[in-house]
Design a protein around this motif. Structure first.
Motif, short mmCIF file in Angstrom:
data_model
loop_
_atom_site.label_atom_id
_atom_site.label_comp_id
_atom_site.label_asym_id
_atom_site.label_seq_id
_atom_site.Cartn_x
_atom_site.Cartn_y
_atom_site.Cartn_z
N MET A 1 60.15 -46.03 81.68
CA MET A 1 59.58 -47.12 81.00
C MET A 1 59.59 -46.78 79.48
SD MET A 1 58.34 -49.62 83.64
CE MET A 1 58.57 -49.26 85.36
N VAL A 2 58.97 -45.75 79.11
CA VAL A 2 58.98 -45.50 77.81
C VAL A 2 60.14 -45.01 77.24
CG1 VAL A 2 57.51 -43.68 76.33
CG2 VAL A 2 56.48 -44.58 78.29
N SER A 3 60.90 -44.42 77.98
CA SER A 3 62.20 -44.18 77.45
C SER A 3 62.97 -45.44 77.12
CB SER A 3 63.25 -43.09 78.60
OG SER A 3 62.55 -41.87 78.66
N GLY A 4 62.89 -46.24 78.07
CA GLY A 4 63.54 -47.62 77.88
C GLY A 4 63.26 -48.16 76.56
N LEU A 5 62.00 -48.14 76.28
CA LEU A 5 61.50 -48.67 75.19
C LEU A 5 61.85 -47.83 73.88
CD1 LEU A 5 59.77 -50.67 73.31
CD2 LEU A 5 57.69 -49.16 74.04
N ALA A 6 61.75 -46.79 73.91
CA ALA A 6 62.17 -45.86 72.72
C ALA A 6 63.54 -46.04 72.30
CB ALA A 6 61.85 -44.49 73.22
N SER A 7 64.34 -46.16 73.30
CA SER A 7 65.83 -46.20 73.26
C SER A 7 66.24 -47.62 72.73
CB SER A 7 66.65 -46.09 74.41
OG SER A 7 66.22 -46.82 75.51
N LEU A 8 65.29 -48.93 73.31
CA LEU A 8 65.49 -50.21 72.63
C LEU A 8 65.13 -50.22 70.97
CD1 LEU A 8 66.48 -52.90 73.86
CD2 LEU A 8 64.13 -53.43 74.06
N MET A 9 64.05 -49.71 70.96
CA MET A 9 63.65 -49.58 69.34
C MET A 9 64.81 -48.86 68.32
SD MET A 9 59.76 -48.00 69.96
CE MET A 9 59.38 -47.91 68.37
N ILE A 10 65.30 -47.97 68.94
CA ILE A 10 66.22 -47.04 68.42
C ILE A 10 67.55 -48.00 68.05
CG2 ILE A 10 67.96 -45.02 68.20
CD1 ILE A 10 65.56 -43.49 69.51
N ALA A 11 68.09 -48.62 69.30
CA ALA A 11 69.31 -49.51 69.37
C ALA A 11 68.99 -50.67 68.33
CB ALA A 11 69.47 -50.16 70.72
N ASN A 12 67.81 -51.14 68.17
CA ASN A 12 67.19 -52.37 67.15
C ASN A 12 67.31 -51.81 65.80
OD1 ASN A 12 67.10 -55.10 67.22
ND2 ASN A 12 64.81 -54.75 66.72
N ASP A 13 67.10 -50.67 65.55
CA ASP A 13 67.05 -50.11 64.28
C ASP A 13 67.52 -48.47 64.42
OD1 ASP A 13 66.36 -49.18 62.01
OD2 ASP A 13 64.20 -49.93 61.59
N PRO A 14 68.67 -48.25 64.25
CA PRO A 14 69.10 -46.97 64.37
C PRO A 14 68.62 -46.04 63.26
CG PRO A 14 70.99 -48.41 64.84
CD PRO A 14 69.75 -49.29 64.08
N GLY A 15 68.15 -46.57 62.50
CA GLY A 15 67.65 -45.37 61.25
C GLY A 15 66.37 -44.96 61.52
N LEU A 16 65.56 -45.40 62.84
CA LEU A 16 64.40 -44.83 62.95
C LEU A 16 64.42 -43.37 63.61
CD1 LEU A 16 62.89 -47.71 65.47
CD2 LEU A 16 61.82 -46.82 63.16
N THR A 17 63.56 -42.60 63.02
CA THR A 17 63.63 -41.00 63.30
C THR A 17 62.61 -40.96 64.68
OG1 THR A 17 61.52 -40.60 62.25
CG2 THR A 17 63.56 -40.36 60.92
N ASN A 18 63.07 -39.71 65.26
CA ASN A 18 62.11 -39.72 66.54
C ASN A 18 60.68 -39.48 66.32
OD1 ASN A 18 62.40 -37.14 65.15
ND2 ASN A 18 62.78 -35.92 67.13
N LYS A 19 60.35 -39.09 65.22
CA LYS A 19 58.83 -39.00 64.95
C LYS A 19 58.30 -40.38 64.65
CE LYS A 19 58.87 -34.39 62.64
NZ LYS A 19 58.77 -33.74 61.43
N GLN A 20 59.00 -41.27 63.97
CA GLN A 20 58.72 -42.68 64.00
C GLN A 20 58.48 -43.11 65.18
OE1 GLN A 20 61.73 -43.76 60.93
NE2 GLN A 20 60.33 -43.79 59.34
N VAL A 21 59.50 -43.18 66.10
CA VAL A 21 59.62 -43.86 67.34
C VAL A 21 58.33 -43.39 68.03
CG1 VAL A 21 60.60 -44.01 69.52
CG2 VAL A 21 61.93 -44.14 67.29
N MET A 22 58.08 -42.06 68.06
CA MET A 22 56.85 -41.59 68.66
C MET A 22 55.58 -42.10 68.29
SD MET A 22 58.32 -37.81 69.16
CE MET A 22 56.94 -37.04 70.18
N ALA B 1 54.82 -54.98 70.35
CA ALA B 1 54.07 -54.48 69.22
C ALA B 1 54.88 -53.38 68.50
CB ALA B 1 52.60 -53.91 69.62
N ALA B 2 55.42 -52.50 69.52
CA ALA B 2 56.29 -51.59 69.06
C ALA B 2 57.46 -51.99 68.32
CB ALA B 2 56.72 -50.69 70.37
N LEU B 3 58.13 -52.96 68.91
CA LEU B 3 59.32 -53.69 68.22
C LEU B 3 59.06 -54.45 67.00
CD1 LEU B 3 61.00 -54.48 71.33
CD2 LEU B 3 62.26 -53.08 69.98
N LYS B 4 57.89 -54.75 66.78
CA LYS B 4 57.44 -55.23 65.60
C LYS B 4 56.89 -54.55 64.29
CE LYS B 4 55.16 -58.95 67.99
NZ LYS B 4 54.38 -60.02 67.94
N ALA B 5 56.47 -53.35 64.91
CA ALA B 5 55.80 -52.42 63.99
C ALA B 5 56.86 -52.09 62.79
CB ALA B 5 55.42 -51.07 64.71
#
Ligand code: CA
Ligand code: CA
Ligand code: CA
Length: 479
Positions: A322-343, A371-375
């Motif tokens: 569920m967390v991997s799904g969200l993390a990957s969706l955030m990156i799909a939406n904004d590929p410039g996000l770094t791993n540290k930012q996503v976490m 909230a995560a996708l809006k942040a």
């Protein structure tokens, strides 16, 4: 003529609005929630709750506020490595276009075309058999894959969290928990070397050895978000190296009441996600729960659907994706996000549950996809008390508090104390210094503040300029 006229008008409109558009974000249609059968149905096995109850619980619902509506329709594909028991790629809820393809490898020619050390590795690798076909004989990996990427186009099936995920299938387990650490290390390194932005390890934090830590460090350095299941032994895992690492997200399981599931390991948990009676895919000729140690289970009872191609299971293994799904969706939406930012975003936006504040059972709380996708990219709101120590300052005894108080836009950070196990009131005893922790010095409390009681709670309360707050508590027993 009409066409030419229209083009002329559009061009003019473009000129007029051009500068304003260039400053704002590009307008793009947003995703609409899926309509798959099991996503909208309930009671398919006689239960009172929706079949995919976990998704709305973390923000993936059909409402106007649905987290999916915050994702661009033209979001980018993102590679998600699943290190598990393999995949049943013939399942109708697995779209073959949603599998990662090694771009430089020609299939089935017996040649290692891309010279990466693996012959014909097209969708991943079977590290157990040194084979390019990571077929799932257990079912665990296919179940995990369905949670992340169950095909929205299969109307009769389930909805995965991320339609933009491209699954890299790395088979490193025979069945749940049975592997060698060298396989896991190799798989993690493979994922990092081949562009995985997210790596899902539903192995259990306890199962991951120091040997694997080096691979984790390597993948983290390459920018991957690494998601690890806390494990199902109901024990403290903070002494195991993997879960102590700040390079992974450790995921605990919550139930329908947002409480920690009794089997969910605890200790250094980052966040929690639902993991009880989860519906996902059943790999052909498998019955995964039979293979899980310590689980009382009658063969065949977890099958769902007339064709028995769906399956119910519980465990932290199914919270992690569920967390991997969200993390990957955030990156799909904004590929410039770094791993540290996503976490940081996933933790900072999690919904606090259980003991108030960041706690050892559910970490920052249950993930909140909307909230995560809006942040904002750099969003951070962190609190933590790692430990306290008694020190002498200016000839007087004091309690030094070590931990985290951090925000990208910090309004205030306070150190407070309250008497008893669950204080009804708090007294501010100082201002916390901003520190990224975990061993940062937040401040000192004069020993005299603890007069008149034996049991105290110390808390650090961090406030973001947005008004959001995050706290962490520490129990001090002077008795
Ligand atoms: Ca190759
Ligand atoms: Ca080849
Ligand atoms: Ca909490």
């Amino acid at each position: 003529m009409m066409t030419g006229h229209r083009v002329g008008l559009l061009a003019l409109a473009g000129l007029l609005t051009g500068p304003a558009l260039a400053q704002g974000p590009a307008q793009s249609p947003m995703l609409a929630p899926p309509e798959n059968h099991y996503f909208v149905s309930k009671g398919s096995w006689g239960q009172t709750y929706p079949d995919q109850w976990a998704l709305p619980r973390i923000g993936f619902d059909t409402s106007p506020q649905s987290a999916w509506r915050l994702v661009r329709k033209n979001a980018q594909p993102v590679i998600v490595a699943i290190i598990d028991t393999g995949l049943d790629w013939n399942h109708r809820s697995i779209d073959s276009d949603k599998l990662w393809r090694n771009p430089k490898e020609i299939p089935d020619n017996g040649i290692d075309d891309d010279n990466n050390g693996y012959i014909d590795d097209v969708i991943g690798w079977d590290f157990l058999k040194s084979d390019p076909k990571p077929w799932d004989h257990d079912g665990h990996g296919t179940f995990v894959a369905g949670i992340i990427a169950g095909d929205w186009n299969d109307e009769t099936g389930i909805a995965g969290i991320n339609p933009f995920a491209r699954l890299m299938i790395l088979k490193g387990l025979n069945n749940f928990g049975h592997t060698r650490s060298s396989f896991i290390s190799e798989a993690v390194a493979y994922a990092a070397d081949h562009g995985a932005r997210v790596i899902n390890l539903s192995l259990g934090g306890k199962e991951i050895s120091p040997v694997e830590q080096a691979a984790i460090d390597y993948a983290f350095g390459k920018g991957a978000v690494i998601v690890v299941a806390a494990g199902n032994e109901g024990v403290d895992v903070s002494k195991f190296s993997i879960t102590s690492s700040d390079k992974v997200l450790v995921v605990a399981t919550t139930d329908m009441d947002d409480k920690r599931a009794v089997f969910s390991n605890w200790g250094k948990v980052s966040v929690a996600a639902p993991g009880l009676d989860i519906l996902s895919l059943r790999a052909r000729r498998t019955d995964t729960m039979l293979g899980i140690e310590g689980v009382k289970y009658t063969a065949g009872t977890a099958y769902v659907g007339d064709d028995k191609r769906y399956y119910r299971a519980s465990g932290t293994s199914f919270s992690a994706p569920m967390v991997s799904g969200l993390a990957s969706l955030m990156i799909a939406n904004d590929p410039g996000l770094t791993n540290k930012q996503v976490m940081a975003i996933i933790k900072s936006t999690a919904r606090d549950v259980g003991t108030p504040g960041v706690d050892q059972y559910t970490g920052y709380g249950i993930i909140d996809a909307a909230a995560a996708l809006k942040a904002p990219k750099d969003y951070l709101l962190a609190a933590g008390i790692e430990r306290v120590e008694v020190v002498q300052t200016g000839g007087k005894q004091a309690v030094r508090v070590l931990g985290t108080a951090d925000a990208n836009a910090l309004k205030s950070a306070r150190i407070e104390i309250g008497q008893g196990d669950a204080p009804s009131s708090w007294k501010q005893v100082g201002t916390a210094r901003k520190t990224a922790g975990p061993d940062g010095n937040l401040g000192e409390i004069p020993a005299t503040a603890f007069q008149g009681g034996k049991v105290w709670q110390i808390r650090v309360l961090v406030e973001h300029t947005s008004g959001a707050t995050r706290e962490a508590r520490f129990k001090l027993n002077l008795g």
